[in-house]
Design an enzyme around this catalytic site. Sequence first.
Site, PDB file in Angstrom:
ATOM      1  N   VAL A   1       0.832  -1.202   0.000  1.00 30.00           N
ATOM      2  CA  VAL A   1       0.000   0.000   0.000  1.00 30.00           C
ATOM      3  C   VAL A   1       0.869   1.255   0.000  1.00 30.00           C
ATOM      4  O   VAL A   1       0.643   2.177  -0.799  1.00 30.00           O
ATOM      5  CB  VAL A   1      -0.967  -0.028   1.212  1.00 30.00           C
ATOM      6  CG1 VAL A   1      -1.691   1.296   1.362  1.00 30.00           C
ATOM      7  CG2 VAL A   1      -1.967  -1.160   1.048  1.00 30.00           C
TER       8      VAL A   1
ATOM      9  N   THR B   1      -5.402  -0.686   6.656  1.00 33.21           N
ATOM     10  CA  THR B   1      -6.763  -1.160   6.976  1.00 33.21           C
ATOM     11  C   THR B   1      -6.881  -1.325   8.488  1.00 33.21           C
ATOM     12  O   THR B   1      -6.137  -2.090   9.091  1.00 33.21           O
ATOM     13  CB  THR B   1      -7.026  -2.493   6.265  1.00 33.21           C
ATOM     14  OG1 THR B   1      -6.910  -2.248   4.863  1.00 33.21           O
ATOM     15  CG2 THR B   1      -8.412  -3.024   6.580  1.00 33.21           C
TER      16      THR B   1
ATOM     17  N   LEU C   1      -6.803  -1.145  -3.505  1.00 36.64           N
ATOM     18  CA  LEU C   1      -6.042  -1.851  -4.544  1.00 36.64           C
ATOM     19  C   LEU C   1      -5.916  -3.333  -4.209  1.00 36.64           C
ATOM     20  O   LEU C   1      -5.896  -3.725  -3.048  1.00 36.64           O
ATOM     21  CB  LEU C   1      -4.656  -1.227  -4.729  1.00 36.64           C
ATOM     22  CG  LEU C   1      -3.685  -1.168  -3.554  1.00 36.64           C
ATOM     23  CD1 LEU C   1      -2.932  -2.473  -3.372  1.00 36.64           C
ATOM     24  CD2 LEU C   1      -2.700  -0.035  -3.772  1.00 36.64           C
TER      25      LEU C   1
ATOM     26  N   GLU D   1      -3.643  -6.913  -4.926  1.00 35.59           N
ATOM     27  CA  GLU D   1      -2.313  -7.351  -5.359  1.00 35.59           C
ATOM     28  C   GLU D   1      -2.413  -7.919  -6.782  1.00 35.59           C
ATOM     29  O   GLU D   1      -3.415  -8.521  -7.139  1.00 35.59           O
ATOM     30  CB  GLU D   1      -1.772  -8.405  -4.398  1.00 35.59           C
ATOM     31  CG  GLU D   1      -1.421  -7.803  -3.061  1.00 35.59           C
ATOM     32  CD  GLU D   1      -0.895  -8.815  -2.067  1.00 35.59           C
ATOM     33  OE1 GLU D   1      -0.392  -9.870  -2.484  1.00 35.59           O
ATOM     34  OE2 GLU D   1      -0.992  -8.534  -0.857  1.00 35.59           O
TER      35      GLU D   1
ATOM     36  N   LYS E   1     -14.187   0.357   4.314  1.00 39.12           N
ATOM     37  CA  LYS E   1     -13.119  -0.579   3.943  1.00 39.12           C
ATOM     38  C   LYS E   1     -13.400  -1.999   4.448  1.00 39.12           C
ATOM     39  O   LYS E   1     -13.388  -2.967   3.682  1.00 39.12           O
ATOM     40  CB  LYS E   1     -11.790  -0.067   4.521  1.00 39.12           C
ATOM     41  CG  LYS E   1     -10.633  -1.031   4.380  1.00 39.12           C
ATOM     42  CD  LYS E   1     -10.222  -1.230   2.947  1.00 39.12           C
ATOM     43  CE  LYS E   1      -9.263  -2.386   2.813  1.00 39.12           C
ATOM     44  NZ  LYS E   1      -8.624  -2.483   1.543  1.00 39.12           N
TER      45      LYS E   1
ATOM     46  N   PHE F   1     -16.043 -11.834  -8.396  1.00 39.69           N
ATOM     47  CA  PHE F   1     -15.996 -12.541  -7.105  1.00 39.69           C
ATOM     48  C   PHE F   1     -17.059 -13.626  -7.002  1.00 39.69           C
ATOM     49  O   PHE F   1     -17.623 -13.879  -5.955  1.00 39.69           O
ATOM     50  CB  PHE F   1     -16.036 -11.539  -5.932  1.00 39.69           C
ATOM     51  CG  PHE F   1     -14.734 -10.802  -5.835  1.00 39.69           C
ATOM     52  CD1 PHE F   1     -14.427  -9.799  -6.731  1.00 39.69           C
ATOM     53  CD2 PHE F   1     -13.781 -11.172  -4.907  1.00 39.69           C
ATOM     54  CE1 PHE F   1     -13.196  -9.154  -6.709  1.00 39.69           C
ATOM     55  CE2 PHE F   1     -12.540 -10.547  -4.866  1.00 39.69           C
ATOM     56  CZ  PHE F   1     -12.260  -9.533  -5.779  1.00 39.69           C
TER      57      PHE F   1
ATOM     58  N   ALA G   1     -15.985 -19.921  -7.935  1.00 39.64           N
ATOM     59  CA  ALA G   1     -15.847 -20.931  -6.886  1.00 39.64           C
ATOM     60  C   ALA G   1     -14.451 -21.539  -6.983  1.00 39.64           C
ATOM     61  O   ALA G   1     -13.833 -21.544  -8.051  1.00 39.64           O
ATOM     62  CB  ALA G   1     -16.906 -22.011  -7.081  1.00 39.64           C
TER      63      ALA G   1
ATOM     64  N   CYS H   1      -5.395 -10.003   3.069  1.00 38.54           N
ATOM     65  CA  CYS H   1      -6.463  -9.044   3.380  1.00 38.54           C
ATOM     66  C   CYS H   1      -7.763  -9.703   3.828  1.00 38.54           C
ATOM     67  O   CYS H   1      -8.203  -9.499   4.956  1.00 38.54           O
ATOM     68  CB  CYS H   1      -6.727  -8.162   2.167  1.00 38.54           C
ATOM     69  SG  CYS H   1      -5.240  -7.310   1.619  1.00 38.54           S
TER      70      CYS H   1
HETATM   71  C1  UGA Z   1      -8.439  -7.544  -1.739  1.00 40.53           C
HETATM   72  C2  UGA Z   1      -9.506  -6.619  -2.350  1.00 40.53           C
HETATM   73  O1  UGA Z   1      -9.939  -7.143  -3.610  1.00 40.53           O
HETATM   74  C3  UGA Z   1      -8.966  -5.197  -2.543  1.00 40.53           C
HETATM   75  O2  UGA Z   1      -9.995  -4.332  -3.012  1.00 40.53           O
HETATM   76  C4  UGA Z   1      -8.448  -4.686  -1.194  1.00 40.53           C
HETATM   77  O3  UGA Z   1      -7.914  -3.377  -1.301  1.00 40.53           O
HETATM   78  C5  UGA Z   1      -7.368  -5.631  -0.692  1.00 40.53           C
HETATM   79  O4  UGA Z   1      -7.954  -6.946  -0.520  1.00 40.53           O
HETATM   80  C6  UGA Z   1      -6.846  -5.105   0.621  1.00 40.53           C
HETATM   81  O5  UGA Z   1      -7.632  -5.001   1.562  1.00 40.53           O
HETATM   82  O6  UGA Z   1      -5.688  -4.658   0.677  1.00 40.53           O
HETATM   83  P1  UGA Z   1      -6.384  -8.991  -2.688  1.00 40.53           P
HETATM   84  O7  UGA Z   1      -6.395  -9.682  -1.369  1.00 40.53           O
HETATM   85  O8  UGA Z   1      -5.098  -8.498  -3.231  1.00 40.53           O
HETATM   86  O9  UGA Z   1      -7.383  -7.704  -2.660  1.00 40.53           O
HETATM   87  O10 UGA Z   1      -6.943  -9.999  -3.773  1.00 40.53           O
HETATM   88  P2  UGA Z   1      -8.370 -10.388  -4.434  1.00 40.53           P
HETATM   89  O11 UGA Z   1      -8.221 -10.318  -5.890  1.00 40.53           O
HETATM   90  O12 UGA Z   1      -9.478  -9.635  -3.826  1.00 40.53           O
HETATM   91  O13 UGA Z   1      -8.488 -11.936  -4.019  1.00 40.53           O
HETATM   92  C7  UGA Z   1      -8.630 -12.331  -2.674  1.00 40.53           C
HETATM   93  C8  UGA Z   1      -8.837 -13.811  -2.603  1.00 40.53           C
HETATM   94  O14 UGA Z   1     -10.114 -14.184  -3.099  1.00 40.53           O
HETATM   95  C9  UGA Z   1      -7.842 -14.650  -3.410  1.00 40.53           C
HETATM   96  O15 UGA Z   1      -7.447 -15.758  -2.626  1.00 40.53           O
HETATM   97  C10 UGA Z   1      -8.627 -15.120  -4.621  1.00 40.53           C
HETATM   98  O16 UGA Z   1      -8.165 -16.338  -5.133  1.00 40.53           O
HETATM   99  C11 UGA Z   1     -10.014 -15.260  -4.015  1.00 40.53           C
HETATM  100  N1  UGA Z   1     -11.114 -15.150  -4.993  1.00 40.53           N
HETATM  101  C12 UGA Z   1     -11.340 -14.000  -5.637  1.00 40.53           C
HETATM  102  C13 UGA Z   1     -11.929 -16.250  -5.220  1.00 40.53           C
HETATM  103  O17 UGA Z   1     -11.755 -17.334  -4.620  1.00 40.53           O
HETATM  104  N2  UGA Z   1     -12.975 -16.140  -6.105  1.00 40.53           N
HETATM  105  C14 UGA Z   1     -13.220 -14.985  -6.769  1.00 40.53           C
HETATM  106  O18 UGA Z   1     -14.192 -14.947  -7.550  1.00 40.53           O
HETATM  107  C15 UGA Z   1     -12.387 -13.889  -6.529  1.00 40.53           C
END
Ligand code: UGA
Length: 452
Positions: free
Chosen positions: A16, A127, A159, A161, A210, A255, A258, A266
């Site tokens: 961040v 956060t 954001l 990752e 958040k 999101f 599955a 996060c």
């Molecule tokens: C998440 C949020 O998407 C960001 O908006 C937020 O700023 C960030 O946390 C944070 O709080 O700093 P991040 O953890 O980098 O971001 O990644 P995501 O893309 O959100 O994925 C999170 C998890 O959910 C991963 O393990 C991913 O595999 C899983 N996921 C995501 C699923 O299992 N299914 C989905 O449809 C989407």
Amino acid sequence: MAFVERRIAVVGTGYVGLVTGAVLAKVGHRVTCVDNDPAKVRILEAGKLPIYEPGLEALVEDVRTTGRLAFSGEIAPVVGAAEVVFICVGTPPLPSGKADLSYIEQVARDIARSLGTHYTVVVEKSTVPVHTGMRVKRTIERHAPAGARFDVASNPEFLAEGTAVRDALAPNRIVVGVDSERARVVMEGLYAPFACPLIVTGIESAEIIKHASNSFLALKISYINAVARICELAGADVVQVARGMGLDERIGPHFLRAGIGYGGSCFPKDVDAFGEIASELGYEFTLIREAQRINAEQRTRFIRKIEDALWVVKDKRVALWGLSFKPDTDDLREAPAMDIARWLLDHGAVVRAHDPVAMDKARVLLPKVDYGADPYAVCEGADALVLVTEWKTYIEADLGRVRAAMRHPILLDGRNVFDPAHVVALGFEYHGVGRGAVAGHDGVVRGPGRGR
Ligand code: UGA
């Protein structure tokens, strides 16, 4: 609101902090990122990054050459000169599930002692649970010299990752929580170059936005994972179900994938912390507690699938594709691959793994895994291939070549990225997540001559 160039201090150079600093410099501010870890500062000053994040190194390099981004290990002079100070330090989980706010408190004290004689806005970007802003303000008041002029604001970061640079350069919204008109004016001028909506709220509301956003996304993932379970039992395909649901714009397609459940630094931590703070405030947020339960179960159910497919695990050779918690990052925090690899090793399997960027970090955590140079090498003689992280290189892999290399062509697809009909035609036995229709009621697709 017109753009006003500001002198900015960013305290903490994690994902961040680095991205915030680089992006604010890119739009025209003068930024110094401070970290109390001298090794990190040395890496950054040498033009390298301590993390893997697509596009970030180029952005940092670009803004450093303009002279608008610098790094430092000394908080006092940097904060003393700044008009806006961003707190971007970690808030890791405590064993209780609450966020550990000790770094925030320490930094608030350091900032208090370093404030200049001019007015400064201290912004919490890490956060944090609701009411942290109020506590940061109180801490600064206690430790600042008499007459120090400052306000505290909350400016949560959204954001993700892997797409951090894009997310921060073109956010879909900016949220600013303030309790003074003066802070509002500073924050609006700071973010004037961004075209997206800027939402100004009270500090508590911004803090809750958040936690509530991350928890909602986690809830959505657990929802589709629960639906996946029903699909397996009913003989439906969750990929088709999610597509059909997501086209309703009130639901949306995001999101709804599955899989093995959410991981990373996060969601697991923030959902827990939101549940804890809700409880502390007097509300038992059982809805998100259930989402957490489903998420944990999703991981163990997938491990059960691997066990079921292999039967006796001891001495089986298992190939893992993907170690990071999601593609385009080397972050292994709460990564399902770590649990899966540990479980396989504990049960006597020989584990060979590949990841495009996370293998160096994984080697330290799991030295007993054999790391292969490419995705095909780890499949040589394997009894099963487990797709854990959906990196593009695996989605586009030559599965015919993989099939030929394996001893037993069992494919466990933790992210539902492969077309079951296609892989079965290649001779694989396919196990997806929530794909009962294509896979038979147990979620398994068998190739010709392999059916039960
Ligand atoms: C998440 C949020 O998407 C960001 O908006 C937020 O700023 C960030 O946390 C944070 O709080 O700093 P991040 O953890 O980098 O971001 O990644 P995501 O893309 O959100 O994925 C999170 C998890 O959910 C991963 O393990 C991913 O595999 C899983 N996921 C995501 C699923 O299992 N299914 C989905 O449809 C989407």
